[in-house]
Design an enzyme around this catalytic site. Structure first.
Site, PDB file in Angstrom:
ATOM      1  N   GLU A 149      20.343 -24.541 -25.513  1.00 25.70           N
ATOM      2  CA  GLU A 149      19.027 -23.921 -25.316  1.00 25.70           C
ATOM      3  C   GLU A 149      18.724 -23.729 -23.833  1.00 25.70           C
ATOM      4  OE1 GLU A 149      18.220 -28.386 -25.806  1.00 25.70           O
ATOM      5  OE2 GLU A 149      19.512 -26.934 -26.774  1.00 25.70           O
ATOM      6  N   ASP A 174      15.088 -24.181 -19.769  1.00 32.19           N
ATOM      7  CA  ASP A 174      15.451 -25.015 -20.911  1.00 32.19           C
ATOM      8  C   ASP A 174      14.249 -25.092 -21.850  1.00 32.19           C
ATOM      9  OD1 ASP A 174      17.631 -26.965 -21.881  1.00 32.19           O
ATOM     10  OD2 ASP A 174      15.807 -28.156 -22.046  1.00 32.19           O
ATOM     11  N   ASP A 214      17.450 -20.613 -34.258  1.00 32.70           N
ATOM     12  CA  ASP A 214      18.077 -19.355 -33.845  1.00 32.70           C
ATOM     13  C   ASP A 214      17.032 -18.278 -33.577  1.00 32.70           C
ATOM     14  OD1 ASP A 214      20.558 -20.521 -34.046  1.00 32.70           O
ATOM     15  OD2 ASP A 214      21.071 -19.561 -35.959  1.00 32.70           O
ATOM     16  N   ASN A 247      14.680 -27.542 -34.534  1.00 28.76           N
ATOM     17  CA  ASN A 247      15.816 -27.545 -35.464  1.00 28.76           C
ATOM     18  C   ASN A 247      15.652 -28.612 -36.544  1.00 28.76           C
ATOM     19  OD1 ASN A 247      17.362 -25.418 -34.491  1.00 28.76           O
ATOM     20  ND2 ASN A 247      18.455 -26.698 -33.032  1.00 28.76           N
TER      21      ASN A 247
END
Length: 186
Positions: free
Chosen positions: A94, A51, A68, A59
């Site tokens: 993620e 993770d 991304d 983000n």
């Protein structure tokens, strides 16, 4: 950018339409087969769940295109670092999973440490920035930590969340998680 992988139905492809990482459905179907084979042939199988730490902050700070880019860099690194016979999948968001047939817990842990070093060293170019991230990992192994897909994925997920609770940028096996849980109950 022709080198940037794209995601279709949560399977990650590169610019030449080659699969970089499989999706969760592939994981579920293939892990069942790999567990059956490991049982028949009496060898261990380890799963690493990964993770990205503080991914939401990337983000929120730089935008979803930057996120991304980070996910694609992680996907490429996982693909490059996997042995022949291993398979890496995007589990969701993620979170990623690597399935490693015929490997013991100690070797899986050493491979996870190497992978973490590679991923932590990434400097992902985005606009005028070099994005970096850390990762947390959980490890669970068949047959000692679970003998079904559900049990093994539950065990590796618990180990991953315990690694995150330990301060992130950690690797924790399910056995270590159980020991720490027992110690905290005493």
């Amino acid at each position: 950018d022709t080198n940037t992988p794209v995601t279709v139905s949560r399977t990650v492809y590169d610019a030449n339409n080659r699969i970089v990482l499989f999706n969760r459905r592939y994981l579920e179907e293939t892990l069942d087969r790999e567990l059956a084979r490991a049982g028949r042939e009496a060898y261990p199988l380890c799963v690493i769940m990964i993770d990205l730490d503080y991914f939401k902050k990337i983000n929120d700070t730089y935008g979803h295109d930057a996120g991304d880019q980070v996910l694609c860099a992680l996907a490429n690194t996982l693909s490059e670092q996997s042995r022949r016979g291993d398979f890496a999948c995007r589990y969701g968001g993620e979170k990623f999973v690597i399935v490693m047939p015929n490997i013991n817990k100690h070797t899986a842990y050493e491979r996870a440490k190497k992978l973490r070093r590679c991923l932590n060293a990434l400097q992902i170019p985005y606009e005028n920035h070099k994005l970096t991230t850390t990762i947390s990992m959980g490890i669970a192994c068949y047959p000692s930590n679970g003998d079904t897909r559900h049990a093994l994925l539950r065990a590796v997920d618990q180990a991953l969340y315990a690694a995150k609770e330990a301060g992130r940028d950690h690797i924790l096996t399910y056995d270590q998680f159980l020991l720490s849980k027992e110690a905290s109950e005493d």
